[in-house]
Design a protein around this motif. Sequence first.
Motif, PDB file in Angstrom:
ATOM      1  N   ALA A 122      12.700 -12.178  -4.448  1.00 15.96           N
ATOM      2  CA  ALA A 122      11.365 -11.901  -3.927  1.00 15.96           C
ATOM      3  C   ALA A 122      10.800 -11.026  -5.081  1.00 15.96           C
ATOM      4  CB  ALA A 122      11.365 -11.903  -2.947  1.00 15.96           C
ATOM      5  N   LEU A 123      11.692  -9.778  -4.916  1.00 15.02           N
ATOM      6  CA  LEU A 123      11.928  -8.846  -5.914  1.00 15.02           C
ATOM      7  C   LEU A 123      11.702  -8.367  -6.830  1.00 15.02           C
ATOM      8  CD1 LEU A 123      12.085  -5.339  -4.907  1.00 15.02           C
ATOM      9  CD2 LEU A 123      14.125  -5.441  -5.350  1.00 15.02           C
ATOM     10  N   SER A 124      11.982  -9.353  -7.554  1.00 17.98           N
ATOM     11  CA  SER A 124      11.864  -9.604  -9.255  1.00 17.98           C
ATOM     12  C   SER A 124      10.834 -10.575  -9.180  1.00 17.98           C
ATOM     13  CB  SER A 124      13.127 -10.489 -10.132  1.00 17.98           C
ATOM     14  OG  SER A 124      12.488 -11.120 -11.182  1.00 17.98           O
ATOM     15  N   ASP A 125      10.561 -11.098  -8.277  1.00 16.68           N
ATOM     16  CA  ASP A 125       8.674 -12.138  -8.431  1.00 16.68           C
ATOM     17  C   ASP A 125       7.784 -10.628  -8.070  1.00 16.68           C
ATOM     18  OD1 ASP A 125       9.725 -14.413  -9.050  1.00 16.68           O
ATOM     19  OD2 ASP A 125       9.713 -14.713  -7.651  1.00 16.68           O
ATOM     20  N   LEU A 126       8.028  -9.743  -7.774  1.00 15.71           N
ATOM     21  CA  LEU A 126       6.999  -9.145  -6.758  1.00 15.71           C
ATOM     22  C   LEU A 126       6.579  -8.066  -8.716  1.00 15.71           C
ATOM     23  CD1 LEU A 126       5.373  -7.820  -4.906  1.00 15.71           C
ATOM     24  CD2 LEU A 126       7.132  -6.492  -4.058  1.00 15.71           C
ATOM     25  N   LEU A 127       8.046  -7.356  -8.722  1.00 22.03           N
ATOM     26  CA  LEU A 127       7.936  -6.451  -9.759  1.00 22.03           C
ATOM     27  C   LEU A 127       7.030  -7.241 -10.456  1.00 22.03           C
ATOM     28  CD1 LEU A 127      11.061  -4.735  -9.775  1.00 22.03           C
ATOM     29  CD2 LEU A 127       9.260  -4.049  -9.108  1.00 22.03           C
ATOM     30  N   LEU A 128       7.115  -8.702 -10.603  1.00 15.97           N
ATOM     31  CA  LEU A 128       6.809  -9.029 -12.180  1.00 15.97           C
ATOM     32  C   LEU A 128       5.430  -9.068 -12.250  1.00 15.97           C
ATOM     33  CD1 LEU A 128       6.510 -11.054 -15.036  1.00 15.97           C
ATOM     34  CD2 LEU A 128       7.496 -13.236 -13.205  1.00 15.97           C
ATOM     35  N   LEU A 129       4.935  -9.193 -11.082  1.00 15.75           N
ATOM     36  CA  LEU A 129       3.012  -9.564 -10.308  1.00 15.75           C
ATOM     37  C   LEU A 129       2.909  -8.405 -10.447  1.00 15.75           C
ATOM     38  CD1 LEU A 129       3.319 -12.071  -7.827  1.00 15.75           C
ATOM     39  CD2 LEU A 129       2.374 -12.391  -9.904  1.00 15.75           C
ATOM     40  N   LEU A 130       3.764  -6.876  -9.605  1.00 16.92           N
ATOM     41  CA  LEU A 130       2.604  -6.063 -10.161  1.00 16.92           C
ATOM     42  C   LEU A 130       2.313  -5.184 -11.645  1.00 16.92           C
ATOM     43  CD1 LEU A 130       4.910  -4.327  -7.080  1.00 16.92           C
ATOM     44  CD2 LEU A 130       1.669  -4.888  -7.189  1.00 16.92           C
ATOM     45  N   SER A 131       3.757  -5.653 -12.299  1.00 20.17           N
ATOM     46  CA  SER A 131       3.503  -4.963 -13.796  1.00 20.17           C
ATOM     47  C   SER A 131       1.883  -5.936 -14.573  1.00 20.17           C
ATOM     48  CB  SER A 131       4.887  -5.649 -14.602  1.00 20.17           C
ATOM     49  OG  SER A 131       4.250  -6.808 -14.134  1.00 20.17           O
ATOM     50  N   GLN A 132       0.947  -6.263 -13.924  1.00 20.70           N
ATOM     51  CA  GLN A 132       0.241  -7.205 -14.562  1.00 20.70           C
ATOM     52  C   GLN A 132      -1.351  -6.500 -14.570  1.00 20.70           C
ATOM     53  OE1 GLN A 132       1.104  -9.935 -17.212  1.00 20.70           O
ATOM     54  NE2 GLN A 132       2.716  -9.317 -16.391  1.00 20.70           N
ATOM     55  N   ALA A 133      -0.940  -5.782 -13.685  1.00 20.99           N
ATOM     56  CA  ALA A 133      -2.462  -4.911 -12.948  1.00 20.99           C
ATOM     57  C   ALA A 133      -2.968  -4.378 -14.595  1.00 20.99           C
ATOM     58  CB  ALA A 133      -2.120  -4.461 -12.215  1.00 20.99           C
ATOM     59  N   LEU A 134      -1.990  -4.049 -14.976  1.00 22.44           N
ATOM     60  CA  LEU A 134      -2.625  -2.758 -16.590  1.00 22.44           C
ATOM     61  C   LEU A 134      -2.941  -3.975 -17.357  1.00 22.44           C
ATOM     62  CD1 LEU A 134      -0.989   0.496 -16.365  1.00 22.44           C
ATOM     63  CD2 LEU A 134      -2.951  -0.121 -15.405  1.00 22.44           C
ATOM     64  N   ARG A 135      -2.341  -4.997 -17.044  1.00 20.27           N
ATOM     65  CA  ARG A 135      -2.856  -5.869 -18.353  1.00 20.27           C
ATOM     66  C   ARG A 135      -3.296  -6.682 -18.485  1.00 20.27           C
ATOM     67  NH1 ARG A 135       0.965  -6.245 -22.475  1.00 20.27           N
ATOM     68  NH2 ARG A 135       0.035  -8.538 -23.447  1.00 20.27           N
ATOM     69  N   VAL A 136      -4.134  -7.055 -16.736  1.00 15.01           N
ATOM     70  CA  VAL A 136      -5.503  -7.011 -16.271  1.00 15.01           C
ATOM     71  C   VAL A 136      -6.752  -7.224 -17.293  1.00 15.01           C
ATOM     72  CG1 VAL A 136      -7.186  -7.989 -14.881  1.00 15.01           C
ATOM     73  CG2 VAL A 136      -4.674  -8.498 -14.314  1.00 15.01           C
ATOM     74  N   HIS A 137      -6.866  -5.049 -16.853  1.00 14.50           N
ATOM     75  CA  HIS A 137      -7.198  -4.279 -17.723  1.00 14.50           C
ATOM     76  C   HIS A 137      -7.454  -4.270 -19.088  1.00 14.50           C
ATOM     77  CE1 HIS A 137      -9.588  -0.574 -19.853  1.00 14.50           C
ATOM     78  NE2 HIS A 137      -9.773  -1.033 -17.879  1.00 14.50           N
ATOM     79  N   TYR A 138      -6.601  -4.240 -19.712  1.00 11.90           N
ATOM     80  CA  TYR A 138      -6.230  -4.902 -21.136  1.00 11.90           C
ATOM     81  C   TYR A 138      -6.932  -5.900 -22.233  1.00 11.90           C
ATOM     82  CZ  TYR A 138      -4.024  -5.738 -25.472  1.00 11.90           C
ATOM     83  OH  TYR A 138      -2.851  -5.649 -26.623  1.00 11.90           O
ATOM     84  N   HIS A 139      -6.462  -6.609 -20.865  1.00 11.54           N
ATOM     85  CA  HIS A 139      -7.162  -8.247 -21.837  1.00 11.54           C
ATOM     86  C   HIS A 139      -8.958  -8.101 -21.261  1.00 11.54           C
ATOM     87  CE1 HIS A 139      -3.750 -10.462 -23.352  1.00 11.54           C
ATOM     88  NE2 HIS A 139      -3.392  -9.997 -22.260  1.00 11.54           N
TER      89      HIS A 139
END
Length: 371
Positions: A122-139
């Motif tokens: 759960a911790l690994s998945d949570l960090l993975l999803l949080l890392s996508q926030a800036l990638r969303v803006h990037y795309h």
Amino acid sequence: MVNLVPGLLICLMTAQTLQHDGNRTRTKSKNSTAFEPKTFRGRTDTLNHTNQLLYPSTDPELDVNLEDPVAVFTKSIFSTWVIPLSYILAMLVGIPSNAYILTFLRLRAKSFSIIVLYLNLALSDLLLLLSQALRVHYHFNGNNWIFGEISCRLITALFYGNVYCSAQTIACISLRRYLAVVKPFLYRRLAKTTLAVWTCFIVWFMFVAAIVPELMVRQSYHITQLGITTCHDVLPLEQKPHSLLVPYRLMLVFTGFIVPFLICVFAHAAVVYHLGQSRCDWKPFIRVSTLVFIIFVMCFLPSGILHIAHYIRLFLNEDDRLYGYYRVAVCLCSFHSCLDPFLCMLVSKTAASDLQFISLHGTPQRPAVRM
């Protein structure tokens, strides 16, 4: 993990200094045979290249052909709409559900060995999803990165590190289930709590080993013809720091995907076979376990296959056309991160589960049988 942050930042700043000094004395060659995996190919513009890493803020420039796959990918609907919308959907579902798992999964002495693995997942998945926030803006911004080099390195490192971490943790859970079903006498003799702690330590050690190299090379470059700054998607082929990572990343693909995938396939097949031979009715557990396995395969297998195929094509004929498809397939890994909490709660309702959740009344519902 908190104590690792200062060390990673020191490594990051040291790498910037070393790479800056090396670039000033290195002669660039457009005919170099070095290549960079997981990215499109770019070449250094020797006339306009600034050879600067972070200061001033102008990014080093790369040249690409407007007919190359990178130009098509950066302007395609998949890159500017499908990928970011997929990340948003995964984040909206996955962040609160993984936070729920971390909050309400009950720790008990007898079941600590399995629960700590699910907490780790759960911790690994949570960090993975949080890392996508800036990638969303990037795309959404046409694959134009505006947040600086350091944030690009951190986001890239966190994403790939947590993808491998999630797959390895799922493999550990599958292996534990295999031992409990197929080798019950050996499983009872094991020091399960100690083994679980060491397993998590090894998984996070490999997480750090996966992200440190990503932090030590430049990830953002300005694409002259497109007028955008890419983050990790386009890297120069002739720079030695990038080409040196090729064997290292090949090793990460093997240890981070191939080995966990083979473990999950073997463990699931063995568990289903042995439970099928039992006189007890294990059909509910078999159905749930099979569903978990199928979702794992559907989410991780496409990106794994495309990743390996991209390496092969890039090595044989410097063909990077599969990278765009690989980036789309990576979205499935994010969906697995948002599905893991629901699969965890589904498994907890089977009679063979050691998982327990704290109810609103503060008391867990105990399973009828423990495996």
